[in-house]
Design an enzyme around this catalytic site. Structure first.
Site, mmCIF file in Angstrom:
data_model
loop_
_atom_site.group_PDB
_atom_site.id
_atom_site.type_symbol
_atom_site.label_atom_id
_atom_site.label_comp_id
_atom_site.label_asym_id
_atom_site.label_seq_id
_atom_site.Cartn_x
_atom_site.Cartn_y
_atom_site.Cartn_z
ATOM 1 N N CYS A 348 2.478 -8.532 -1.277
ATOM 2 C CA CYS A 348 1.531 -9.527 -1.782
ATOM 3 C C CYS A 348 0.088 -9.158 -1.466
ATOM 4 C CB CYS A 348 1.854 -10.867 -1.152
ATOM 5 S SG CYS A 348 1.788 -10.733 0.635
ATOM 6 N N TYR A 377 2.261 11.629 7.967
ATOM 7 C CA TYR A 377 1.663 10.298 8.028
ATOM 8 C C TYR A 377 2.247 9.363 6.960
ATOM 9 C CZ TYR A 377 -1.299 13.214 10.853
ATOM 10 O OH TYR A 377 -1.725 14.120 11.796
#
Ligand code: LLP
Length: 427
Positions: A348, A377
């Site tokens: 969201c 990463y």
């Protein structure tokens, strides 16, 4: 579909993307998505490239575990002679669990705590990269309490600009890391006064995803100047640690090869009896991995199209955090007209973006996409945001693939939580 990254382990065969000799379509179907997939071959080849470039000089490649701390990844590299660069007690634990010899572990970080220092001393690591005077005193104190000598290397910020993203620039005077070169003589003099400290090295790490050798040359020149000055004062260092940061191709970058770095730096080291330490992370792992996601649906609005996939910023945060580019390609090519769309996750947040305005053959729900160059990463920076279980990790070697970390479950999400008595009892 053309892959822009520079690695021969990722290839299309008859329209399906492969990692080495395993179809990524097969892995996505069998293991589910999102899933990280790593190539054993790529990891080992890259490490060998660095080792070969420095053959003839005493050196140790300490794989930077923070880029990918998956045990299978670390083990693959350790087995080929890599040491490990750690930045926390947790990484030290992982490095040892993966089978690293303590004598090949270097420990950096601005905020090492007493228990972390004690653990490292107990293990017998190669050296601490010390980033401040108070830290030096703390190490001396902890070491004294244990009756052990602590080997240290000062981290110097040589104040060179690596011209990379500001969040991953670490060698400038204004960054939180290390000490200024001007402060280093007094640092080493203090080391001499401290009973439990042995100064063995000097260190720099100037940034990440660096695409030129120049900043390394500048930094190493400064460090060597210090090494020579210290020698005149009777302090001989054994290790010169130039950190990591060597960049890779995500899109169309043309990063220097391991040999280019060696060609640029070796002349500076001539005549110096010192062991070189390198701490590559991304260089080894970046293009060793991809993240596979499944298309949930395609959504078209007046101003923008969206390909909504089941991988999100909690799985791979680099695009949201650094506006990093990762190539996104279909796992199975299909004949379809191109659609320009944002590839987004279900989280969201507007920033939940894996790729912006990408031209892709219009996919259908259920199709798999590969987010490339996600080996560094990627999983290590993932979180449970929006209560999304973390993905699985898979390693491929030749025709074999294995799940090296299982996908998290909903139970994993609540593990460790408990309700306090004052809620349960109502008072
Ligand atoms: N050594 C030290 C002391 C470091 O701090 C780092 C990375 C490395 C080695 C390895 O750097 P590499 O070779 O991987 O560039 N999350 C960012 C990168 C942060 C790098 C932090 N330090 C990213 O996703 O681009």
């Amino acid at each position: 579909m053309k892959l822009t990254i520079n690695s021969n382990v990722w290839n299309y065969r008859e329209g399906t993307l492969y990692c080495e000799d395993v179809s990524l379509d097969l892995i996505a179907r069998k293991v589910g998505t999102p899933v990280y997939v790593y190539s054993y071959r790529h990891l080992v080849d890259r490490l060998r490239e660095v080792q070969a470039a420095w053959r003839g000089r005493r050196h140790l490649v300490c794989f930077s575990l923070k880029s990918n701390s998956c045990r299978a990844v670390a083990r693959a590299l350790i087995d080929q002679g890599a040491g490990i660069d750690v930045v926390s007690g947790g990484e030290l634990y992982r490095a040892l669990r993966a089978g690293a010899s303590p004598a090949t572990i270097v420990f950096a970080g601005v905020g090492k705590t007493e228990p972390e220092i004690a653990d490292a001393l107990r293990a017998g690591i190669l050296f601490f990269t010390v980033e401040s005077i108070p830290e030096l005193y703390l190490i001396n104190q902890v070491a004294g309490g244990m009756g052990k000598i602590a080997p240290v290397a000062l981290r110097v910020t040589p104040d060179v600009d690596p011209k990379t993203h500001k969040y991953i620039t670490t060698g400038k005077a204004e960054n939180k890391f290390g000490l200024d070169p001007e402060a280093s003589m007094s640092f080493y003099r203090r080391c001499r006064e401290l009973l439990w400290i042995s100064p063995v090295g000097i260190h720099m790490h100037i940034g990440s995803q660096i695409l030129r050798t120049g900043p390394y040359r500048e930094g190493v020149e400064k460090l060597i100047g210090l090494v020579r000055k210290l020698k005149r004062e009777g302090i001989s260092l054994k290790y010169l640690d130039i950190g990591g940061g060597m960049g890779i191709s995500y899109r169309d970058e043309e990063p220097p090869s391991a040999r280019d770095y060696a060609d640029a730096l070796a002349p500076l080291l001539k005549g110096l009896r010192i062991t070189l330490i390198l701490e590559p992370g991304r260089f080894l792992t970046g293009n060793a991995g991809v993240m596979l996601v499944r298309v949930i649906r395609v959504k078209k609005k007046a101003k923008r199209n969206f390909i909504i996939v089941d991988g999100a910023m909690n799985d791979l945060i680099r695009p949201a955090l650094y506006q990093a580019y990762h190539q996104i390609v279909p796992v199975r090519c299909r004949e379809a007209k191109k659609l320009r769309a944002d590839v987004v996750g279900p989280i969201c947040e507007t920033g939940d973006l894996l790729g912006s305005s990408r031209p892709l053959p219009e996919p259908e729900a259920g199709d798999f996409l590969a987010v490339m160059s996600a080996g560094a990463y990627g999983y290590v920076m993932s979180s449970n945001y929006n209560s999304r279980p973390r993905s699985a990790e898979v390693m491929v070697r030749g025709e074999k693939y294995r799940v090296v970390r299982r996908r998290e479950t909903y139970q994993d999400l609540v593990r460790g939580e408990r309700l306090p008595d004052f809620i349960l009892s109502g008072q």
